[in-house]
Design a protein around this motif. Sequence first.
Motif, PDB file in Angstrom:
ATOM      1  N   ARG A  22       0.865  -1.178   0.000  1.00 48.45           N
ATOM      2  CA  ARG A  22       0.000   0.000   0.000  1.00 48.45           C
ATOM      3  C   ARG A  22       0.898   1.222   0.000  1.00 48.45           C
ATOM      4  O   ARG A  22       1.767   1.363   0.846  1.00 48.45           O
ATOM      5  N   VAL A  23       0.660   2.091  -0.961  1.00 43.62           N
ATOM      6  CA  VAL A  23       1.387   3.344  -1.051  1.00 43.62           C
ATOM      7  C   VAL A  23       0.349   4.453  -0.975  1.00 43.62           C
ATOM      8  O   VAL A  23      -0.544   4.533  -1.828  1.00 43.62           O
ATOM      9  N   ASN A  24       0.438   5.256   0.088  1.00 42.64           N
ATOM     10  CA  ASN A  24      -0.553   6.315   0.330  1.00 42.64           C
ATOM     11  C   ASN A  24      -1.975   5.751   0.291  1.00 42.64           C
ATOM     12  O   ASN A  24      -2.883   6.359  -0.266  1.00 42.64           O
ATOM     13  N   GLY A  25      -2.138   4.567   0.854  1.00 37.75           N
ATOM     14  CA  GLY A  25      -3.452   3.937   0.950  1.00 37.75           C
ATOM     15  C   GLY A  25      -3.905   3.204  -0.293  1.00 37.75           C
ATOM     16  O   GLY A  25      -4.957   2.578  -0.298  1.00 37.75           O
ATOM     17  N   ILE A  26      -3.142   3.254  -1.356  1.00 39.44           N
ATOM     18  CA  ILE A  26      -3.516   2.575  -2.599  1.00 39.44           C
ATOM     19  C   ILE A  26      -2.792   1.237  -2.660  1.00 39.44           C
ATOM     20  O   ILE A  26      -1.572   1.166  -2.593  1.00 39.44           O
ATOM     21  N   LYS A  27      -3.601   0.168  -2.773  1.00 36.72           N
ATOM     22  CA  LYS A  27      -3.050  -1.182  -2.777  1.00 36.72           C
ATOM     23  C   LYS A  27      -2.615  -1.580  -4.187  1.00 36.72           C
ATOM     24  O   LYS A  27      -3.329  -1.362  -5.154  1.00 36.72           O
TER      25      LYS A  27
END
Length: 89
Positions: A22-27
């Motif tokens: 997850r990067v900045n909440g994006i999986k």
Amino acid sequence: MGIIGIDIPQLNEEQDIEVEVRVNGIKKQYNYRVEIFYWDQCPFPTEDRVECIRQLVNSYDRDWDLAHLGLPTDDYIPITFRKKRNLKG
């Protein structure tokens, strides 16, 4: 693209690895494959190991890109491939 090193337990003849981050909440999910190639497996026999690696990578499944070359030994080289991602929609 940033790189994060992840220890993989025990290097076997073939390993498929799925990584979910997850990067900045994006999986996102990434798929890797570690293959061990023996020097005598070169598609066109050669004494030049760089040329051998080039042949191995160029003849590999087109759905996978080269991600990393491992430390070679006298007998083999481990090569990590990353599954190409579908960038549509």
